[in-house]
Structure formats: C-alpha cells, structure tokens
Design an enzyme around this catalytic site. Structure first.
Site, PDB file in Angstrom:
ATOM      1  N   TRP A  22      41.052  38.432 -50.076  1.00 56.67           N
ATOM      2  CA  TRP A  22      39.914  38.656 -50.701  1.00 56.67           C
ATOM      3  C   TRP A  22      40.136  39.136 -52.065  1.00 56.67           C
ATOM      4  O   TRP A  22      40.749  40.248 -52.442  1.00 56.67           O
ATOM      5  CB  TRP A  22      39.249  39.776 -49.752  1.00 56.67           C
ATOM      6  CG  TRP A  22      37.683  40.107 -50.199  1.00 56.67           C
ATOM      7  CD1 TRP A  22      36.597  39.405 -49.735  1.00 56.67           C
ATOM      8  CD2 TRP A  22      37.337  41.143 -50.937  1.00 56.67           C
ATOM      9  NE1 TRP A  22      35.644  40.137 -50.124  1.00 56.67           N
ATOM     10  CE2 TRP A  22      36.007  41.104 -50.949  1.00 56.67           C
ATOM     11  CE3 TRP A  22      38.026  42.283 -51.769  1.00 56.67           C
ATOM     12  CZ2 TRP A  22      35.003  42.221 -51.703  1.00 56.67           C
ATOM     13  CZ3 TRP A  22      37.118  43.110 -52.452  1.00 56.67           C
ATOM     14  CH2 TRP A  22      35.822  42.877 -52.312  1.00 56.67           C
TER      15      TRP A  22
ATOM     16  N   ASN B 155      48.461  42.993 -49.040  1.00 58.53           N
ATOM     17  CA  ASN B 155      47.276  43.633 -48.899  1.00 58.53           C
ATOM     18  C   ASN B 155      47.327  44.881 -49.645  1.00 58.53           C
ATOM     19  O   ASN B 155      47.938  45.662 -49.640  1.00 58.53           O
ATOM     20  CB  ASN B 155      46.509  43.901 -47.576  1.00 58.53           C
ATOM     21  CG  ASN B 155      46.175  42.898 -46.720  1.00 58.53           C
ATOM     22  OD1 ASN B 155      46.379  41.744 -46.955  1.00 58.53           O
ATOM     23  ND2 ASN B 155      46.173  43.161 -45.567  1.00 58.53           N
ATOM     24  N   GLY B 156      46.002  45.082 -50.408  1.00 55.39           N
ATOM     25  CA  GLY B 156      46.138  46.415 -51.496  1.00 55.39           C
ATOM     26  C   GLY B 156      46.100  45.881 -52.908  1.00 55.39           C
ATOM     27  O   GLY B 156      46.132  44.835 -53.372  1.00 55.39           O
TER      28      GLY B 156
ATOM     29  N   GLU C 233      22.271  42.770 -46.209  1.00 58.86           N
ATOM     30  CA  GLU C 233      23.495  42.312 -46.013  1.00 58.86           C
ATOM     31  C   GLU C 233      23.574  40.814 -45.403  1.00 58.86           C
ATOM     32  O   GLU C 233      24.108  40.259 -45.702  1.00 58.86           O
ATOM     33  CB  GLU C 233      24.472  43.370 -44.985  1.00 58.86           C
ATOM     34  CG  GLU C 233      24.889  44.331 -45.627  1.00 58.86           C
ATOM     35  CD  GLU C 233      25.722  45.352 -44.467  1.00 58.86           C
ATOM     36  OE1 GLU C 233      26.644  45.247 -44.663  1.00 58.86           O
ATOM     37  OE2 GLU C 233      24.715  45.740 -43.525  1.00 58.86           O
TER      38      GLU C 233
ATOM     39  N   GLU D 170      19.142  52.329 -43.539  1.00 61.17           N
ATOM     40  CA  GLU D 170      19.882  51.557 -42.660  1.00 61.17           C
ATOM     41  C   GLU D 170      19.315  50.135 -42.314  1.00 61.17           C
ATOM     42  O   GLU D 170      19.885  49.162 -42.610  1.00 61.17           O
ATOM     43  CB  GLU D 170      20.378  52.233 -41.231  1.00 61.17           C
ATOM     44  CG  GLU D 170      21.131  51.289 -40.275  1.00 61.17           C
ATOM     45  CD  GLU D 170      22.421  50.788 -40.861  1.00 61.17           C
ATOM     46  OE1 GLU D 170      22.968  50.973 -41.912  1.00 61.17           O
ATOM     47  OE2 GLU D 170      23.078  49.917 -40.085  1.00 61.17           O
TER      48      GLU D 170
ATOM     49  N   CYS E 292      41.578  41.579 -47.167  1.00 60.46           N
ATOM     50  CA  CYS E 292      42.787  40.834 -46.795  1.00 60.46           C
ATOM     51  C   CYS E 292      43.116  41.163 -45.550  1.00 60.46           C
ATOM     52  O   CYS E 292      42.926  41.975 -45.121  1.00 60.46           O
ATOM     53  CB  CYS E 292      43.738  41.019 -48.120  1.00 60.46           C
ATOM     54  SG  CYS E 292      43.234  40.881 -49.606  1.00 60.46           S
TER      55      CYS E 292
ATOM     56  N   HIS F 212       5.339  58.372 -54.975  1.00 58.15           N
ATOM     57  CA  HIS F 212       6.149  58.627 -56.314  1.00 58.15           C
ATOM     58  C   HIS F 212       6.595  57.446 -56.900  1.00 58.15           C
ATOM     59  O   HIS F 212       7.268  57.591 -58.033  1.00 58.15           O
ATOM     60  CB  HIS F 212       6.995  59.703 -56.064  1.00 58.15           C
ATOM     61  CG  HIS F 212       6.609  61.114 -55.616  1.00 58.15           C
ATOM     62  ND1 HIS F 212       5.871  61.948 -56.168  1.00 58.15           N
ATOM     63  CD2 HIS F 212       6.517  61.447 -54.254  1.00 58.15           C
ATOM     64  CE1 HIS F 212       5.456  62.805 -55.528  1.00 58.15           C
ATOM     65  NE2 HIS F 212       5.900  62.509 -54.313  1.00 58.15           N
TER      66      HIS F 212
ATOM     67  N   ARG G 130      36.931  39.781 -41.067  1.00 53.56           N
ATOM     68  CA  ARG G 130      37.399  40.905 -42.217  1.00 53.56           C
ATOM     69  C   ARG G 130      36.533  40.394 -43.679  1.00 53.56           C
ATOM     70  O   ARG G 130      36.281  41.183 -44.432  1.00 53.56           O
ATOM     71  CB  ARG G 130      38.684  41.062 -42.431  1.00 53.56           C
ATOM     72  CG  ARG G 130      39.307  41.692 -41.231  1.00 53.56           C
ATOM     73  CD  ARG G 130      40.668  41.788 -41.337  1.00 53.56           C
ATOM     74  NE  ARG G 130      40.965  42.764 -42.282  1.00 53.56           N
ATOM     75  CZ  ARG G 130      41.174  44.152 -42.119  1.00 53.56           C
ATOM     76  NH1 ARG G 130      41.397  44.587 -40.863  1.00 53.56           N
ATOM     77  NH2 ARG G 130      41.750  44.989 -43.172  1.00 53.56           N
TER      78      ARG G 130
ATOM     79  N   LYS H 182      20.698  46.593 -43.682  1.00 55.72           N
ATOM     80  CA  LYS H 182      21.136  45.657 -42.751  1.00 55.72           C
ATOM     81  C   LYS H 182      20.314  44.233 -43.077  1.00 55.72           C
ATOM     82  O   LYS H 182      20.928  43.251 -43.310  1.00 55.72           O
ATOM     83  CB  LYS H 182      20.591  45.564 -41.369  1.00 55.72           C
ATOM     84  CG  LYS H 182      21.417  46.647 -40.144  1.00 55.72           C
ATOM     85  CD  LYS H 182      22.841  46.202 -39.829  1.00 55.72           C
ATOM     86  CE  LYS H 182      23.653  46.621 -41.001  1.00 55.72           C
ATOM     87  NZ  LYS H 182      24.379  47.835 -40.810  1.00 55.72           N
TER      88      LYS H 182
ATOM     89  N   LYS I 113      34.774  43.363 -44.151  1.00 51.14           N
ATOM     90  CA  LYS I 113      34.726  44.201 -43.025  1.00 51.14           C
ATOM     91  C   LYS I 113      35.140  45.633 -43.289  1.00 51.14           C
ATOM     92  O   LYS I 113      34.639  46.615 -42.888  1.00 51.14           O
ATOM     93  CB  LYS I 113      35.245  43.668 -41.745  1.00 51.14           C
ATOM     94  CG  LYS I 113      34.951  44.572 -40.406  1.00 51.14           C
ATOM     95  CD  LYS I 113      33.440  44.547 -39.917  1.00 51.14           C
ATOM     96  CE  LYS I 113      33.313  45.410 -38.952  1.00 51.14           C
ATOM     97  NZ  LYS I 113      32.177  45.902 -38.876  1.00 51.14           N
TER      98      LYS I 113
HETATM   99  C1  F6R Z   1      27.508  47.733 -43.332  1.00 57.95           C
HETATM  100  C2  F6R Z   1      28.728  48.234 -43.247  1.00 57.95           C
HETATM  101  C3  F6R Z   1      29.554  48.936 -44.225  1.00 57.95           C
HETATM  102  C4  F6R Z   1      30.374  50.118 -43.532  1.00 57.95           C
HETATM  103  C5  F6R Z   1      31.069  50.908 -44.532  1.00 57.95           C
HETATM  104  C6  F6R Z   1      32.128  51.952 -44.199  1.00 57.95           C
HETATM  105  O1  F6R Z   1      26.924  46.988 -42.191  1.00 57.95           O
HETATM  106  O2  F6R Z   1      29.489  47.718 -42.333  1.00 57.95           O
HETATM  107  O3  F6R Z   1      28.429  49.548 -45.078  1.00 57.95           O
HETATM  108  O4  F6R Z   1      29.590  50.729 -42.836  1.00 57.95           O
HETATM  109  O5  F6R Z   1      31.938  50.065 -45.490  1.00 57.95           O
HETATM  110  O6  F6R Z   1      32.995  51.437 -43.206  1.00 57.95           O
HETATM  111  P1  F6R Z   1      33.615  52.191 -42.196  1.00 57.95           P
HETATM  112  O7  F6R Z   1      32.774  52.714 -41.116  1.00 57.95           O
HETATM  113  O8  F6R Z   1      34.687  51.204 -41.295  1.00 57.95           O
HETATM  114  O9  F6R Z   1      34.442  53.181 -42.854  1.00 57.95           O
END
Ligand code: F6R
Length: 608
Positions: A74, A100-101, A488, A481, A2, A504, A27, A485, A603
C-alpha cells in the site's frame, strides 16, 4: 495496509504464498510480489494491481522452491507501480526484502549508498534495506539484518531471504506486527494470522526490536542486542472458515449478519444476572485502582472513535466517572492534565492502529493507567496496555468496520455497568441492564430481518449525491458512524451531525434531493428529534427515520421508517447502527462499488 506472508518448509512455497496473499487482500493494497528460493536461484515476480494480476503474470512459469516471501504493498513512498512493489533486491540480486512500515531516515541512507555506487531501482524507502543488508552480510544473514536494524530509524516488519543462504528466512519487527506460525510441514511468518490460519493455529508473537530466524525444522528469536529469547507458543481461536464468505456476496454483509453472535460473544461468561454486575476477567489486574477511578479518557480512530463517543454517554449515565473521548491522532497535541488515577481506554479492532498506539504511549509517559478493548489477541495495543477486554468477534475482513463497533459498544456498556454498580447504580438498575443486554442478540436478528426493506430504501435514494445523518445524545455518534459507513463504501458524500446543530448551518443544504437519516428512537430526545424532522419536511427534504417499533406518530411525518425494537435508551445505538450499516452496504452495492476493499482505504492503519 501492506501485508507480509512467508513460508519455509517441506511443501512448495508458491501456492502457499499466493493463497496467503489472498487472505491479506482485505487489508487494502495496490501491488503485490513474491520471491521463492530453490537453493540455487530465486524466482522473483511482481505486479501492479490485484493478486490475480500477479497470478496472471506468473502464468504457467514453473516456480519450484520451498522457501519464499510475499507481500501486498500500500504505497507510502513512490507511486503504486510494479517497480515499487516488493520484494526489493540488492544490486547483486542476492538479498530479497519485503517490508511493512516506514524507514524515516531513508533519504540520508539512500544518499550515502548512492555515494558508494549503489544504483536504486525504485522510489521506495524499503529498497535501502536490501542494499544495507547486502553490505552488512558476511556469513550470517540474521547478523546482517541485526546490523541493519541499528542503522535504520522508523518502523518495520520485514522478512529477508538470501540467494546464498538456502532454507532460511530472517524476520524482524519494530512497530509493525509480525507473527510466526508453526506447523509440522514448516514455519510461517505473517503480518496477520489470517494469512496462515489455514495451515496452523499455533503462533508466536514477535515483539518490537526482535528478530527471528525460521528454517524448516526450527525457529529462534533474539533481540536487537543478540540476546536469545524463549517465547511461549499461543493458540489462536480463529478458524479458517471465519475468513470465508460462506455464501455471502461480501464480507461486509456477512459481518453485519454476524452481529447477533458477536454481541453475544462480547457478553459470553461475563454476565451475572442475579447481582446485576458483569464479570470482566481481563481487568482484574487493575480492578483495585479502576474502581476508585473518577476520570477516564477514551482514545481511538474512525469507527472505534465513534464507539468511544457512545461510550462517553453510557459512562455518564451509569457511573460517576468523568469521561472524555479523544481522536487518537489529535491526542498527542493536546495539553491534557490527568488527575491521579486516570485510566485511558484504547479501542481498536486491529490493535495495531499507529495513532492509537502513539496515544497510549504518550498517556503512559504522562502517568495514566492503560486499558485496551481490542479484537486481535496478542496485538500491539493488547500487549502495551496493562489490562483489557477482548472482543472475541473473530476476524473482521471487510475494510469497513461493522461487527466490531457493536461489540465495542457492548463491552463499553459492561465496563460502565461494572463501575456503576460499585458506585451509585442500584441493584434494580443493574439487573434491568443485564436483562436488556441479554435481549440484544434476538433484537439484532429482528433488525436484520428487515434487510429487504432497507435494500428497497437504498434503491430509492442511492443516486443522491449528499446525505445527512442526524441524532442526539446516545445516537449523535451513530449519525457520525452512519455517515462514515456510507462515505467509505459507496463514496457518496454524507455528513453526520448532532441534530441540535442543524439550525446552525446544515439546514441550508436541505432540499428534495438530499435524504436525511434521522435517528429518532423513543427516548428523552424524541420530541426534539421530531421537531428537527418537521424542520426538514417543511423544506421538502426526504427523511428516513430509524424509530422504535410501533411508533405510529413518526410514520405520519417521514418518507420511510426502519423500526428497531424497544430497549434501554443507552442500548439503542447498538440496534440503531445496524440499519445505517445496511443502508451503506446496499447503496454501495447498487453503485457497484468494491465493497470489501473501498478505494484508498486500508484495514489496519499502521502509519501515523
Ligand atoms: C471504518 C474503519 C476505520 C477504523 C479505524 C480504527 O469503517 O474501519 O475507521 O475504525 O481505522 O481501526 P482500529 O479499530 O483497528 O484501531
């Protein structure tokens, strides 16, 4: 997740709020709304979907008023719908709240309110706030919010206007970020500076259990116990153009291409080439204890966690410190024994990730010392850790984290090098490390120069339903990673594995339809990676190798090669991750995905 943006000033609020909401779009959200007061009535509009839906709904309706609050939601309680979008109102339509929250005791509060005759219009936890504030209101809106804060459990960043209290916004926070913005035309409040950076760089961070009242001329901060607070004004370094695409089709691509600069920024003023020792001003307050430290636990989530995993190998290489990495979301359930002088390093782009915050609070309770590596200045994790290092990478707008990952790896390397040089690392090794670090921005540029080649590889494989990423040691976390990516942004299923684990289990999946990305730079894991590649090839699996420039042998074995320049083994991940980011980006682009706002993702994950 949010987003909140509020304005009270001399200008019309509507365009400022709509623009602020657009800056918060990255976000992740599912609905949006606003309420604008003109001193007599309140214009109130909400819509399911993107901000353009809200704009379409408002259409040509004239909304006059210089005080307003706006929100992107959200969903947590109640489905994404117009009915559940914020702001929420009380029954008499005086109080308008955005939040928010999560209000954890909302069921109990709702039941009590319903017994008193209150009719709820939504399924949200937020709506209880509107009714409670209305009930607590006598003459003073701030006091009504303060009383309400005493009744609710959970987390909130909230903003309230009252139809009968013109020209005034009250905001409050507990666990969800809220920042005040000051300008000569009026005052702002937002969950994220990017919503107001076009109007002002002067900000004040609200802390937990604080409220603020904003008017056109003034702002005042007080605690939940009504104690007045004086807080200094800070200047944020982000510029409005940082939050613009500048010719790139997506923020993700723009941010991938920013990495030569962001890696450089992570090192700027921090290298001492002659001594082979970095300088990290942010950790000076804890340095005497840190240099004696023999046990570090890195906590983080998602991409930041994978950066921590690489960090573990780098610390093991350069220092005598024992390092563990923990997913922040699991950290609290472990029964960890911290030796004396254990340091926790929290890695976080946003500095607001709820699980990471909870982990550091738990670690503090157990007596650990706290360091943060954080991008957002003044964020909760930055404030709750004793010391730390900022990324100085500018806002990361694309939901998928890219430039912060390489920035985090750079800073972790600097920290390991600093500790190592006070332990067993020689001057020669320190000088060699700094020389190699200085070469990184140019080397990243040369990887980025292969973008067209990487796009062509993505075109060849984007229709595959499953991908495998394999790596060993420093590059094992890059495999994870790379897979993250791809998942996502393209929604293609991908697995990241330690290459040694392939036999394995995952080898059962290998077939001509499943591409494998093999991270195989020339290091002490190279021969073992070559064996893994041969195992895949003998089962007719396509292989894309990320290999060191000039490695002719690997070209004979695999289907496609992406070359990275030669560097020190522990710096390879900073270069090797870039082709993975680009592969994910281009696959998503061929599949027409919403790259900067992938479905279901947010985000900054501010709920546990
Ligand atoms: C992946 C991504 C998330 C963040 C995770 C931690 O592309 O963006 O996996 O890395 O939510 O977020 P931060 O770094 O803001 O604590």
């Amino acid at each position: 997740m949010c987003g909140i943006v509020c304005y009270v000033g001399r200008r019309q609020a509507k365009p400022i709020l709509l623009d602020g909401l657009k800056q918060l779009e990255y976000r992740g959200y599912d609905s949006a709304g606003l309420a604008v007061a003109d001193g007599q009535s309140v214009a109130y509009h909400r819509a399911l979907g993107k901000i353009v839906e809200l704009e379409r709904k408002i259409g040509d309706i004239e909304i006059n008023g210089t005080t307003g609050i706006a929100h992107t939601r959200w969903a947590t309680h109640g489905e994404p719908s117009e009915r559940n979008a914020h702001p929420h109102r009380d029954m008499d339509e005086n109080v308008y709240v955005i939040h928010n929250g999560i209000i954890e005791n909302f069921h109990i509060l709702k039941r009590k309110l319903e017994k008193k005759g209150v009719r709820f219009r939504s399924e949200t936890d937020t709506e209880v706030l509107a009714h409670l504030i209305a009930q607590n209101f006598e003459e003073d809106l701030e006091e009504a919010v303060r009383r309400t804060m005493g009744q609710v459990e959970g987390t909130f960043g909230l903003a309230v206007i009252h139809r009968k209290v013109p020209g005034r916004i009250v905001v409050a926070r507990r666990g969800s970020p809220l920042i005040l913005g000051l300008s000569k035309d009026g005052h702002f409040a937002a969950s994220d500076v990017s919503a107001m950076v076009r109007h002002t760089n002067e900000v004040v961070h609200l802390q937990d259990n604080e409220l603020a009242t904003l008017t056109v001329e003034d702002f005042s901060i007080s605690t939940a116990q009504a104690k007045h607070i004086e807080r200094s004004i800070e200047t944020v370094e982000w510029r409005a153009e940082d939050a613009e695409l500048n010719g790139f089709p997506h923020f993700m691509l723009k941010e991938i291409f920013e990495q030569p600069e962001t890696v450089e920024n992570a090192m700027r003023g921090r290298l001492e080439p002659g001594e082979g020792v970095p300088k990290l001003g942010g950790i000076v307050p804890v340095w005497e204890s840190l240099k004696e430290c023999r046990h570090i636990v890195i906590v983080a989530c998602g991409t930041s966690y994978y950066a921590g995993c690489v960090g573990m190998y780098v610390f093991e290489k350069l220092t005598e410190v024992d390092v563990e990495v923990e997913l922040a979301s699991e950290f609290r359930y472990r029964k960890l024994n911290f030796p004396a002088n254990t340091f926790i390093i929290a890695l976080s782009q946003s500095g607001e990730t709820a699980d990471t915050l909870a982990a550091i609070r738990e670690a503090k309770r157990k007596g650990a010392r706290l360091l943060g590596i954080v991008n957002v200045v003044g964020s909760s994790i930055a404030r709750e850790t004793e010391a730390g290092v900022y990324n100085h990478a500018g806002p990361e707008i694309g939901v998928a984290s890219t430039k912060i990952f390489t920035s985090q790896l750079t800073i972790l390397t600097l920290l390991a090098l600093l500790l190592g040089r006070h332990q067993n690392l020689s001057l020669t090794e320190g000088v060699e490390a700094i020389r190699a670090l200085q070469e990184l921005p140019g080397q990243i540029r040369s990887v980025l120069a292969q973008a067209n080649h990487i796009e062509a590889i993505a075109q060849k494989y984007y229709s595959a339903n499953n991908w495998l990423f394999l790596g060993r040691k420093f590059n094992y976390p890059i495999a994870m990673e790379g897979a993250l990516k791809l998942k996502e942004v393209s929604y293609i299923h991908a697995e990241g594995y330690a290459a040694g684990e392939m036999k394995h289990g995952p080898i059962a999946l290998i077939n001509p339809e499943m591409p494998t990305v093999a991270l195989a730079p020339l290091d002490d894991m190279y021969e073992k990676m070559v064996s893994n590649i041969q195992e895949i090839k003998s089962r007719r699996g396509p292989v894309i190798a990320i290999a060191t420039e000039g490695d002719e042998r690997i070209k004979e074995m695999v289907d496609d090669v992406i070359e990275i320049p030669a560097t020190l083994d522990y710096l390879n991940p900073i270069l090797a991750v870039i082709p993975c980011q680009l592969l994910a980006y281009y696959c998503a682009s061929f599949l027409n995905r919403d790259i900067d706002k992938p479905r279901n993702l947010a985000k900054s994950v501010t709920v546990e």
